[in-house]
Design an enzyme around this catalytic site. Structure first.
Site, mmCIF file in Angstrom:
data_model
loop_
_atom_site.group_PDB
_atom_site.id
_atom_site.type_symbol
_atom_site.label_atom_id
_atom_site.label_comp_id
_atom_site.label_asym_id
_atom_site.label_seq_id
_atom_site.Cartn_x
_atom_site.Cartn_y
_atom_site.Cartn_z
ATOM 1 N N GLY A 1 0.846 -1.201 0.000
ATOM 2 C CA GLY A 1 0.000 0.000 0.000
ATOM 3 C C GLY A 1 0.875 1.243 0.000
ATOM 4 O O GLY A 1 2.098 1.164 0.182
ATOM 5 N N LEU A 2 0.218 2.370 -0.199
ATOM 6 C CA LEU A 2 0.933 3.646 -0.273
ATOM 7 C C LEU A 2 1.628 3.982 1.044
ATOM 8 O O LEU A 2 1.275 3.426 2.096
ATOM 9 C CB LEU A 2 -0.074 4.769 -0.584
ATOM 10 C CG LEU A 2 -0.757 4.719 -1.951
ATOM 11 C CD1 LEU A 2 -1.901 5.731 -1.983
ATOM 12 C CD2 LEU A 2 0.251 4.996 -3.065
ATOM 13 N N SER A 3 2.549 4.911 0.989
ATOM 14 C CA SER A 3 3.171 5.423 2.217
ATOM 15 C C SER A 3 2.067 6.077 3.060
ATOM 16 O O SER A 3 1.257 6.849 2.549
ATOM 17 C CB SER A 3 4.235 6.467 1.840
ATOM 18 O OG SER A 3 4.785 7.024 3.004
ATOM 19 N N GLY A 4 2.007 5.717 4.316
ATOM 20 C CA GLY A 4 0.975 6.271 5.202
ATOM 21 C C GLY A 4 -0.348 5.538 5.140
ATOM 22 O O GLY A 4 -1.321 5.925 5.792
ATOM 23 N N SER A 5 -0.409 4.458 4.361
ATOM 24 C CA SER A 5 -1.691 3.736 4.237
ATOM 25 C C SER A 5 -2.016 2.969 5.517
ATOM 26 O O SER A 5 -3.189 2.726 5.825
ATOM 27 C CB SER A 5 -1.660 2.789 3.028
ATOM 28 O OG SER A 5 -0.597 1.859 3.148
ATOM 29 N N GLY A 6 -0.984 2.539 6.252
ATOM 30 C CA GLY A 6 -1.239 1.793 7.492
ATOM 31 C C GLY A 6 -0.542 0.442 7.557
ATOM 32 O O GLY A 6 -0.812 -0.347 8.460
ATOM 33 N N SER B 1 5.943 -1.880 -2.073
ATOM 34 C CA SER B 1 5.937 -2.871 -3.170
ATOM 35 C C SER B 1 4.934 -2.470 -4.255
ATOM 36 O O SER B 1 3.899 -3.116 -4.412
ATOM 37 C CB SER B 1 5.660 -4.284 -2.635
ATOM 38 O OG SER B 1 4.627 -4.336 -1.688
#
Ligand SMILES: Nc1ncnc2c1ncn2[C@@H]1O[C@H](COP(=O)(O)OS(=O)(=O)O)[C@@H](OP(=O)(O)O)[C@H]1O
Ligand SMILES: Nc1ncnc2c1ncn2[C@@H]1O[C@H](COP(=O)(O)OP(=O)(O)O)[C@@H](O)[C@H]1O
Length: 198
Positions: free
Chosen positions: A31-36, A105
């Site tokens: 997932g994106l940066s900051g997604s969790g 990734s």
């Protein structure tokens, strides 16, 4: 393989797993940066550990500051980053560990490569699907602000792509669920696979 002769060990993977009394698994968060990713991986690992499972968490901080400190955030750097993490995960699975991996990734082909490296049965993909607007509002590390200002280049979701997983085993919508609810969802899927000892 050129002139390489891997040794044959006296202890098999099955024997190692039996001694640890668990089925190894790679739980791959993307997932994106900051997604969790890190928040969920840390919490899920804590729950599995409390239940007696032998676990290990791989994430950007313990890999990109050590093993992969030579790699950048170009596409090539990310591809090699994920390939090496796949190989490390394979070794840890062979040792019998439940591995939790939290890396952006961003490329589908690389996630598929990891799945091939460790074997499809040992791979469980978790898509931490948080819209970029929410990640950017959170801006946990202040990197979105820097990326918008052009101070950080090749930032995922801004000037570097993120390819959504095609067939994730689990999708977590962190903008509509609390951390506790999200971990409960994950336990529902992971529990039966690693055969909870209850
Ligand atoms: N350009 C750029 N793009 C994305 N992320 C960046 C970048 N530069 C530094 N960072 C920090 O590095 C963390 C992501 O590293 P990963 O190894 O997970 O990235 S990747 O899988 O190789 O794409 C990421 O951590 P997370 O926020 O936990 O995802 C950031 O803290
Ligand atoms: N359901 C949720 N799952 C995970 N994180 C959440 C959730 N809801 C809110 N958050 C918050 O989102 C942020 C995610 O940051 P982090 O885990 O570092 O993301 P990543 O590792 O993907 O970069 C944290 O501040 C966390 O508290």
């Amino acid at each position: 393989m050129n002139n390489l002769y891997p040794i044959k060990t006296k202890v098999s993977a099955a024997q190692r797993h039996q001694l640890l009394n668990q089925r190894p698994l790679l739980i791959w968060f993307t997932g994106l940066s900051g997604s969790g990713k890190s928040t969920l991986a840390v919490q899920l690992e804590a729950e599995l550990h409390a239940l007696g499972f032998k676990t290990y968490l791989l994430d950007g901080d313990n890999i990109r500051t050590g093993l992969n400190k030579d790699l950048t955030f170009t596409d090539e750097g990310r591809i090699e980053n994920i390939r090496r993490i796949g190989e490390v995960s394979k070794l840890m699975l062979d040792a019998g560990i439940i591995v939790l991996s939290a890396f952006i990734s961003p490329f589908e082909a690389d996630r598929q490569q990891v799945k091939n490296i460790v074997g499809a049965d040992n791979y469980l993909e978790v898509y931490v699907n948080t819209p970029i607007e929410i990640c950017e509002q959170r801006d946990v590390k202040g990197l979105y602000k820097k990326a918008r200002a052009g101070e950080v280049k090749n930032f995922t979701g801004i000037d570097s792509p993120y390819e959504e997983p095609r067939h994730p085993d689990v999708t977590i919508l962190t903008h509509t669920m609390s951390v506790e609810e999200s971990v409960r969802e994950l336990m529902k899927v992971v529990g039966p696979v690693v055969k909870l000892k209850i």
